[in-house]
Design a protein around this motif. Structure first.
Motif, PDB file in Angstrom:
ATOM      1  N   HIS A 170      34.750  37.564  24.792  1.00 26.91           N
ATOM      2  CA  HIS A 170      33.773  36.615  25.326  1.00 26.91           C
ATOM      3  C   HIS A 170      33.705  35.371  24.439  1.00 26.91           C
ATOM      4  N   VAL A 171      33.754  35.565  23.135  1.00 27.48           N
ATOM      5  CA  VAL A 171      33.687  34.441  22.201  1.00 27.48           C
ATOM      6  C   VAL A 171      34.913  33.547  22.345  1.00 27.48           C
ATOM      7  N   VAL A 172      36.078  34.169  22.436  1.00 26.30           N
ATOM      8  CA  VAL A 172      37.323  33.414  22.612  1.00 26.30           C
ATOM      9  C   VAL A 172      37.281  32.605  23.909  1.00 26.30           C
ATOM     10  N   ASP A 173      36.862  33.240  24.983  1.00 27.66           N
ATOM     11  CA  ASP A 173      36.805  32.557  26.280  1.00 27.66           C
ATOM     12  C   ASP A 173      35.814  31.398  26.259  1.00 27.66           C
ATOM     13  N   ALA A 174      34.665  31.607  25.626  1.00 26.61           N
ATOM     14  CA  ALA A 174      33.670  30.529  25.526  1.00 26.61           C
ATOM     15  C   ALA A 174      34.224  29.367  24.727  1.00 26.61           C
ATOM     16  N   GLY A 175      34.982  29.671  23.678  1.00 29.21           N
ATOM     17  CA  GLY A 175      35.585  28.613  22.876  1.00 29.21           C
ATOM     18  C   GLY A 175      36.626  27.829  23.656  1.00 29.21           C
ATOM     19  N   LYS A 176      37.410  28.511  24.471  1.00 26.75           N
ATOM     20  CA  LYS A 176      38.415  27.830  25.289  1.00 26.75           C
ATOM     21  C   LYS A 176      37.769  26.879  26.293  1.00 26.75           C
ATOM     22  N   ILE A 177      36.653  27.300  26.843  1.00 27.64           N
ATOM     23  CA  ILE A 177      35.951  26.465  27.823  1.00 27.64           C
ATOM     24  C   ILE A 177      35.303  25.266  27.159  1.00 27.64           C
ATOM     25  N   GLY A 178      34.881  25.448  25.899  1.00 25.85           N
ATOM     26  CA  GLY A 178      34.239  24.352  25.177  1.00 25.85           C
ATOM     27  C   GLY A 178      32.734  24.478  25.093  1.00 25.85           C
ATOM     28  N   ALA A 179      32.224  25.715  25.148  1.00 27.41           N
ATOM     29  CA  ALA A 179      30.788  25.923  24.966  1.00 27.41           C
ATOM     30  C   ALA A 179      30.374  25.455  23.573  1.00 27.41           C
ATOM     31  N   ASP A 180      29.145  24.998  23.459  1.00 28.92           N
ATOM     32  CA  ASP A 180      28.666  24.468  22.179  1.00 28.92           C
ATOM     33  C   ASP A 180      28.365  25.578  21.180  1.00 28.92           C
ATOM     34  N   VAL A 181      27.803  26.682  21.679  1.00 29.85           N
ATOM     35  CA  VAL A 181      27.331  27.757  20.808  1.00 29.85           C
ATOM     36  C   VAL A 181      27.572  29.096  21.491  1.00 29.85           C
ATOM     37  N   VAL A 182      27.882  30.120  20.702  1.00 32.09           N
ATOM     38  CA  VAL A 182      27.790  31.505  21.176  1.00 32.09           C
ATOM     39  C   VAL A 182      26.810  32.222  20.265  1.00 32.09           C
ATOM     40  N   THR A 183      25.981  33.065  20.833  1.00 29.45           N
ATOM     41  CA  THR A 183      25.093  33.884  20.014  1.00 29.45           C
ATOM     42  C   THR A 183      25.519  35.329  20.176  1.00 29.45           C
ATOM     43  N   VAL A 184      25.858  35.971  19.064  1.00 33.87           N
ATOM     44  CA  VAL A 184      26.496  37.284  19.122  1.00 33.87           C
ATOM     45  C   VAL A 184      25.676  38.336  18.386  1.00 33.87           C
ATOM     46  N   PRO A 185      25.655  39.562  18.887  1.00 36.62           N
ATOM     47  CA  PRO A 185      25.055  40.665  18.133  1.00 36.62           C
ATOM     48  C   PRO A 185      25.882  40.935  16.883  1.00 36.62           C
ATOM     49  N   ALA A 186      25.261  41.578  15.912  1.00 40.02           N
ATOM     50  CA  ALA A 186      25.953  41.873  14.659  1.00 40.02           C
ATOM     51  C   ALA A 186      27.203  42.706  14.892  1.00 40.02           C
ATOM     52  N   VAL A 187      27.155  43.641  15.841  1.00 41.36           N
ATOM     53  CA  VAL A 187      28.307  44.507  16.086  1.00 41.36           C
ATOM     54  C   VAL A 187      29.507  43.704  16.571  1.00 41.36           C
ATOM     55  N   VAL A 188      29.272  42.662  17.359  1.00 38.90           N
ATOM     56  CA  VAL A 188      30.370  41.823  17.844  1.00 38.90           C
ATOM     57  C   VAL A 188      30.918  40.957  16.709  1.00 38.90           C
ATOM     58  N   LEU A 189      30.034  40.414  15.890  1.00 35.44           N
ATOM     59  CA  LEU A 189      30.497  39.602  14.762  1.00 35.44           C
ATOM     60  C   LEU A 189      31.335  40.448  13.808  1.00 35.44           C
ATOM     61  N   GLY A 190      30.944  41.703  13.628  1.00 33.78           N
ATOM     62  CA  GLY A 190      31.723  42.605  12.786  1.00 33.78           C
ATOM     63  C   GLY A 190      33.115  42.841  13.349  1.00 33.78           C
ATOM     64  N   LYS A 191      33.217  42.974  14.667  1.00 32.46           N
ATOM     65  CA  LYS A 191      34.517  43.163  15.302  1.00 32.46           C
ATOM     66  C   LYS A 191      35.368  41.901  15.201  1.00 32.46           C
TER      67      LYS A 191
END
Length: 221
Positions: A170-191
């Protein structure tokens, strides 16, 4: 793209903030309830630890209540962003709080129409919940594409804060689209941080170094 951490756990916030990974924090009543203790002290401490934007959410559903809570939440720090729900009363509060110099994050957004209205009301952030859309059979990331196009067409300053992130892709896809911010749970940031090949490669380097030291006593650490 900025990375916000979606949590109210102080230890987790400190850990990732010390790594330089956290640009901001998003919280909500559910996350605060999960941590227990005094929510006011927790919100105050989060706002002190983090230098970037910290979204703190109102629990009132009427305009007057949101205005009162929003002003109180802002007292925790100049970096506090007041989260208001995507309702008529929430948009009304957004307009008024913004006029007072209190920035707003409109949350629980599930359609491009809602995002457009939030931008019209002056929101600093709009928070589309992509994971929850995925859960009901939609492609949540398509919503980010639509919002990005609409905001670009009309030069809205409202930032797209992608929420309800479920996995690193989800983070990669949001970055490709050009979203300004992603807010992630700790478990996702760890991954995002960890990878089995990194661990494997590091172990191999260290094993080879130990072997070299045993064969060449003159080698210094």
């Amino acid at each position: 793209m900025k990375i916000f951490l979606d949590t109210a756990n102080l230890d987790t916030i400190r850990m990732y903030n010390d790594m330089g990974l956290v640009d901001g924090i998003t919280t909500n009543p559910s996350l605060l309830a999960k941590e227990g203790g005094d929510p006011q002290k927790t919100m105050e401490e989060i706002s002190r630890i983090i230098k970037g934007d910290v979204s703190l959410e109102v629990v009132s559903t009427d305009y007057d209540g949101m205005m009162e809570e929003g002003r109180q939440l802002r007292k925790y720090g100049d970096n506090v962003i007041v989260k208001c729900p995507m309702t008529g009363e929430g948009l009304k509060a957004c307009k008024s709080l913004t006029a007072e110099g209190i920035p707003v994050n409109i949350t629980l957004v599930f359609s491009p129409n809602q995002a457009l209205l939030a931008a019209k009301a002056g929101a600093k952030y709009v928070s589309p919940f992509i994971g929850r859309l995925d859960d009901i059979g939609h492609t949540g990331m398509d919503l980010i594409k639509e919002i990005k196009q609409i905001f670009g067409n009309y030069d809205f300053k409202t930032q797209i804060l992608v929420a309800s992130i479920r996995h690193p892709q989800h983070v990669v896809d949001a970055g490709k689209i050009g979203a300004d911010v992603v807010t992630v749970p700790a478990v996702v940031l760890g991954k995002m941080l960890n990878h089995t090949l990194t661990d494997k490669g590091l172990k191999a380097f260290l094993d080879d170094w130990e072997k070299l030291k045993s064969e060449s006593p003159s080698v210094e650490v």
